[in-house]
Scaffold this active site. Structure first.
Site, mmCIF file in Angstrom:
data_model
loop_
_atom_site.group_PDB
_atom_site.id
_atom_site.type_symbol
_atom_site.label_atom_id
_atom_site.label_comp_id
_atom_site.label_asym_id
_atom_site.label_seq_id
_atom_site.Cartn_x
_atom_site.Cartn_y
_atom_site.Cartn_z
ATOM 1 C CE LYS A 33 -1.924 -1.120 4.022
ATOM 2 N NZ LYS A 33 -1.256 -2.271 4.243
ATOM 3 N NE ARG A 40 -4.376 -1.304 9.738
ATOM 4 C CZ ARG A 40 -3.158 -0.629 9.240
ATOM 5 N NH1 ARG A 40 -3.239 0.486 9.181
ATOM 6 N NH2 ARG A 40 -2.064 -1.454 9.089
ATOM 7 N NE ARG A 48 8.039 -2.890 5.976
ATOM 8 C CZ ARG A 48 6.557 -2.784 6.079
ATOM 9 N NH1 ARG A 48 5.863 -2.202 5.111
ATOM 10 N NH2 ARG A 48 5.916 -3.441 7.136
ATOM 11 N NE ARG A 80 6.704 -1.037 9.767
ATOM 12 C CZ ARG A 80 5.495 -0.846 9.084
ATOM 13 N NH1 ARG A 80 5.416 -0.274 7.914
ATOM 14 N NH2 ARG A 80 4.284 -1.409 9.599
ATOM 15 N NE ARG A 89 2.210 -5.314 10.678
ATOM 16 C CZ ARG A 89 3.408 -5.247 10.210
ATOM 17 N NH1 ARG A 89 4.284 -5.765 10.350
ATOM 18 N NH2 ARG A 89 3.072 -4.284 9.045
HETATM 19 P P1 AP5 Z 1 4.790 -1.495 1.697
HETATM 20 O O1 AP5 Z 1 4.579 -0.664 0.631
HETATM 21 O O2 AP5 Z 1 5.871 -1.008 2.841
HETATM 22 O O3 AP5 Z 1 3.746 -2.245 2.430
HETATM 23 P P2 AP5 Z 1 2.399 -1.616 2.928
HETATM 24 O O4 AP5 Z 1 1.126 -2.522 2.527
HETATM 25 O O5 AP5 Z 1 2.493 -0.172 3.061
HETATM 26 O O6 AP5 Z 1 2.751 -2.220 4.373
HETATM 27 P P3 AP5 Z 1 2.623 -1.901 5.957
HETATM 28 O O7 AP5 Z 1 3.470 -3.006 6.720
HETATM 29 O O8 AP5 Z 1 3.319 -0.371 6.080
HETATM 30 O O9 AP5 Z 1 1.094 -1.917 6.296
HETATM 31 P P4 AP5 Z 1 0.396 -1.917 7.453
HETATM 32 O O10 AP5 Z 1 -0.691 -1.584 7.149
HETATM 33 O O11 AP5 Z 1 0.695 -3.225 8.319
HETATM 34 O O12 AP5 Z 1 1.313 -0.930 8.322
HETATM 35 P P5 AP5 Z 1 0.941 0.641 8.534
HETATM 36 O O13 AP5 Z 1 2.246 1.432 8.935
HETATM 37 O O14 AP5 Z 1 -0.405 1.172 8.182
HETATM 38 O O15 AP5 Z 1 5.763 -3.030 0.820
HETATM 39 C C1 AP5 Z 1 6.090 -3.791 1.832
HETATM 40 C C2 AP5 Z 1 7.435 -4.319 1.429
HETATM 41 O O16 AP5 Z 1 7.020 -4.773 0.164
HETATM 42 C C3 AP5 Z 1 8.588 -3.128 1.148
HETATM 43 O O17 AP5 Z 1 9.931 -3.875 1.229
HETATM 44 C C4 AP5 Z 1 8.427 -2.948 -0.163
HETATM 45 O O18 AP5 Z 1 9.583 -2.377 -0.964
HETATM 46 C C5 AP5 Z 1 8.013 -4.165 -1.022
HETATM 47 N N1 AP5 Z 1 7.073 -4.326 -2.220
HETATM 48 C C6 AP5 Z 1 6.062 -3.399 -2.368
HETATM 49 N N2 AP5 Z 1 5.518 -3.446 -3.564
HETATM 50 C C7 AP5 Z 1 6.101 -4.357 -4.053
HETATM 51 C C8 AP5 Z 1 6.035 -5.147 -5.283
HETATM 52 N N3 AP5 Z 1 5.092 -4.602 -6.107
HETATM 53 N N4 AP5 Z 1 7.003 -5.949 -5.736
HETATM 54 C C9 AP5 Z 1 8.039 -6.507 -4.891
HETATM 55 N N5 AP5 Z 1 7.996 -5.737 -3.690
HETATM 56 C C10 AP5 Z 1 7.244 -4.840 -3.323
HETATM 57 O O19 AP5 Z 1 0.598 0.457 10.357
HETATM 58 C C11 AP5 Z 1 1.303 -0.151 11.203
HETATM 59 C C12 AP5 Z 1 0.596 -0.300 12.640
HETATM 60 O O20 AP5 Z 1 0.174 0.990 13.028
HETATM 61 C C13 AP5 Z 1 -0.640 -1.073 12.704
HETATM 62 O O21 AP5 Z 1 -0.250 -2.670 12.814
HETATM 63 C C14 AP5 Z 1 -1.524 -0.599 13.757
HETATM 64 O O22 AP5 Z 1 -0.875 -1.082 15.107
HETATM 65 C C15 AP5 Z 1 -1.078 0.767 13.558
HETATM 66 N N6 AP5 Z 1 -2.184 1.431 12.883
HETATM 67 C C16 AP5 Z 1 -2.004 1.996 11.748
HETATM 68 N N7 AP5 Z 1 -3.015 2.505 11.162
HETATM 69 C C17 AP5 Z 1 -4.220 2.236 11.974
HETATM 70 C C18 AP5 Z 1 -5.610 2.391 11.906
HETATM 71 N N8 AP5 Z 1 -6.317 2.941 10.855
HETATM 72 N N9 AP5 Z 1 -6.072 1.807 12.973
HETATM 73 C C19 AP5 Z 1 -5.637 0.899 13.941
HETATM 74 N N10 AP5 Z 1 -4.474 0.991 14.090
HETATM 75 C C20 AP5 Z 1 -3.519 1.461 12.962
#
Ligand code: AP5
Length: 244
Positions: free
Chosen positions: A40, A118, A157, A188, A199
């Site tokens: 994402k 979410r 990552r 991370r 997660r």
């Molecule tokens: P990346 O683009 O970083 O993936 P992502 O989907 O953004 O993954 P996240 O882990 O950041 O999502 P998340 O939803 O768990 O975390 P968030 O920060 O929102 O890509 C991942 C890897 O793959 C990278 O190495 C990249 O280079 C690679 N990649 C990407 N695309 C590729 C492709 N096409 N081909 C090959 N490789 C590729 O949330 C973290 C925490 O915060 C949550 O667990 C929760 O505790 C809290 N939180 C955040 N928002 C909320 C909310 N709204 N409600 C409640 N808790 C929340």
């Protein structure tokens, strides 16, 4: 706040972005859905550049708070404990943080919300917040990928500790330095196996009702997230019927 400068978003400012969309016909307001690690954030960055929109991530807010080393508010400190375990932060905390940032949601270039909403409660609250400012979502883009590929993306990552650029080990190999700024690449905290399991469970519980919510509003667009980031971007644009 300049385009893609997420400082106002991270600090909670009410500032309004002065940037214009890449084309007046292309001001977009999307939410990006999908499992942790599906890509994402990577797509949000590419889409932000394509449309001239702001990339707004709730996860980034929590990571910025952690970098404040204890000076974050008590509510944010509590939120960080949920995040560390891999659990969802309570809706109340997340919604308060987003509501404080309404200036960013009113960005003239539009926005790409990454990781929010979410839960259905968050989606409903977002609708109310936007309606109060005569704003509407254009689409909820849901990225889909088999679990084994998601785990491989998460495990590899690496994030720059300085500029926050996201890499995969496939891109950087053994290098520990960011190509962008030379900062140290780190893993991370919530990409450890025990947090990943929590997660994924949290995602599975919330994903289906959230998808159903947007489907019932005719906003859901599912996009397979296989292949290189640029291929996924093109697939996203095709699915949204956006042609250059
Ligand atoms: P990346 O683009 O970083 O993936 P992502 O989907 O953004 O993954 P996240 O882990 O950041 O999502 P998340 O939803 O768990 O975390 P968030 O920060 O929102 O890509 C991942 C890897 O793959 C990278 O190495 C990249 O280079 C690679 N990649 C990407 N695309 C590729 C492709 N096409 N081909 C090959 N490789 C590729 O949330 C973290 C925490 O915060 C949550 O667990 C929760 O505790 C809290 N939180 C955040 N928002 C909320 C909310 N709204 N409600 C409640 N808790 C929340």
């Amino acid at each position: 706040m300049s385009m893609r400068d997420r400082n106002a978003w991270l600090k909670g400012g009410h500032s309004q972005c002065n940037e214009r969309p890449a084309s007046p016909l292309r001001r977009v307001r999307f939410v990006l859905l999908g499992a942790p690690g599906v890509g994402k954030g990577t797509q949000a960055d590419l889409l932000a550049r394509y449309f001239g929109a702001c990339h707004l991530s709730t996860g980034d807010i929590f990571r910025a708070a952690r970098a404040m080393n204890g000076s974050a508010s008590r509510a944010l400190q509590a939120a960080l404990e949920f995040m560390k375990r891999g659990d969802l932060v309570p809706d109340e905390t997340v919604l308060a943080l987003v509501a404080e940032r309404i200036g960013c949601l009113r960005c003239q270039g539009g926005f790409l919300l990454d990781g929010f909403p979410r839960t259905v409660a968050q989606a409903e609250a977002l609708d109310v917040l936007l309606a109060g400012h005569q704003l509407q979502l254009d689409a909820a883009v849901s990225y889909e990928l088999p679990l084994n590929k998601i785990v491989a993306r998460l495990a590899g990552r690496r994030t720059c500790s300085a500029c926050k650029k996201v890499y995969h080990l496939d891109q950087v190999g053994e290098s520990e330095a960011c190509v962008n700024c030379g900062g140290k690449l780190i893993q991370r905290e919530d990409d450890r196996p025990e947090s990943i399991r929590v997660r994924m469970k949290a995602f599975r519980q919330a994903a289906q009702p959230l998808a159903a919510y947007y489907e019932s509003r005719h906003l859901l667009v599912s996009v397979p997230a296989e292949g290189a980031p640029e291929a996924v971007l093109q697939r996203t644009l095709d699915s949204l019927r956006i042609h250059s």
